[in-house]
Write a protein that holds these residues in place. Structure first.
Motif: not given
Ligand code: ADP
Ligand code: ADP
Length: 226
Positions: A79-105
């Motif tokens: 898991a990488m952490v960058f300086q520009n955060y690479a967060l999805y601007p249109h998603m809430t914090v919860r959705q940002n956190l959940a996104y990768g896990l959803k893709n994994r099923g």
């Protein structure tokens, strides 16, 4: 056990630039190793090769005992952490956190419990319904950490994660990262050009210069020399 083994790795970019010229480093389980050195010394290239974002010209990278040279980033358990955060601007914090896990099923209940746990750990529970634009720099950095944590990776890869923050916040976040890493006991590689950052974070420091290792040791060993 060894989480990461970098064996005699070289990187030549298509334009001929030799960014990494024969580097071997091991990162033990739970260990935090900082790659430090001036701009252009090859530290990002090295980290990106571990992440699978850059091809290796020669040599071998092993994660948890498995050679990963030919694996996609998603198959590497990093898991990488960058300086520009690479967060999805249109998603809430919860959705940002959940996104990768959803893709994994991952199941909804497991996602919720992981997101809630990460929220508590990072003290962002009160902000889970906000968008990244409604957060401070430090809070955004915590969300970026949260996205890495919910993946349960074998190793965290930090690429100058604090360089967008002001000096005070940088000091605070640096301590938070150190405490978090100790608590989770997850191995980590942390790339920075900042010697103070290297000194305060590292279990072990790898000093790079012109694509080669110049020194390896504990902070005391590396910075006590004349
Ligand atoms: P650092 O992270 O220590 O600043 P980098 O790994 O970014 O160093 O770069 C190491 C060397 O490789 C530098 O000389 C840089 O110019 C070169 N380099 C980095 N990325 C590329 C690329 N995509 N193409 C060509 N050369 C690159
Ligand atoms: P997966 O769960 O299948 O890896 P994701 O959507 O989470 O799918 O990730 C897509 C790609 O982005 C993968 O290559 C994954 O390794 C990478 N990725 C996503 N989030 C992170 C993160 N916080 N750190 C490192 N890599 C990430």
């Amino acid at each position: 056990m060894t989480t990461l083994r970098i064996k005699d790795v070289f990187k030549r970019y298509p334009n001929g630039a030799e960014a990494v010229k024969g580097v071997s480093v091991e990162v033990g389980d739970g260990e935090l190793v900082v790659f430090v050195g001036p701009s252009g010394c090859g530290k990002s290239t090295l980290l990106r090769m571990v992440a699978g974002l850059e091809d290796i010209t020669s040599g071998e990278i092993e994660l948890s005992g498995r050679v990963v040279n030919d694996l996609e980033p998603a198959e590497r358990n990093i898991a990488m952490v960058f300086q520009n955060y690479a967060l999805y601007p249109h998603m809430t914090v919860r959705q940002n956190l959940a996104y990768g896990l959803k893709n994994r099923g991952t199941s909804k209940s497991e996602i919720d419990s992981k997101v809630d746990a990460a929220g508590k750990l990072l003290q962002i529970s009160d902000f889970l319904d906000r968008k990244p634009s409604q957060l401070s720099g430090g809070q955004r950095q915590r969300v970026a950490m949260g996205r890495a944590i919910v993946r349960d990776p074998a190793i965290f890869l930090f690429d100058e994660p604090l360089s967008n923050l002001d000096a005070k916040l940088r000091n605070q976040m640096r301590l938070e990262i150190k405490n978090l890493q100790r608590r989770l006991k997850t191995a980590a590689v942390y790339v920075t050009h900042d010697q103070v950052e290297a000194m305060t974070l590292a279990d072990r420091i790898v000093v790079l210069n012109h694509g080669l290792i110049e020194q390896v040791g504990t902070p005391a060993e590396v910075y006590s020399r004349p």
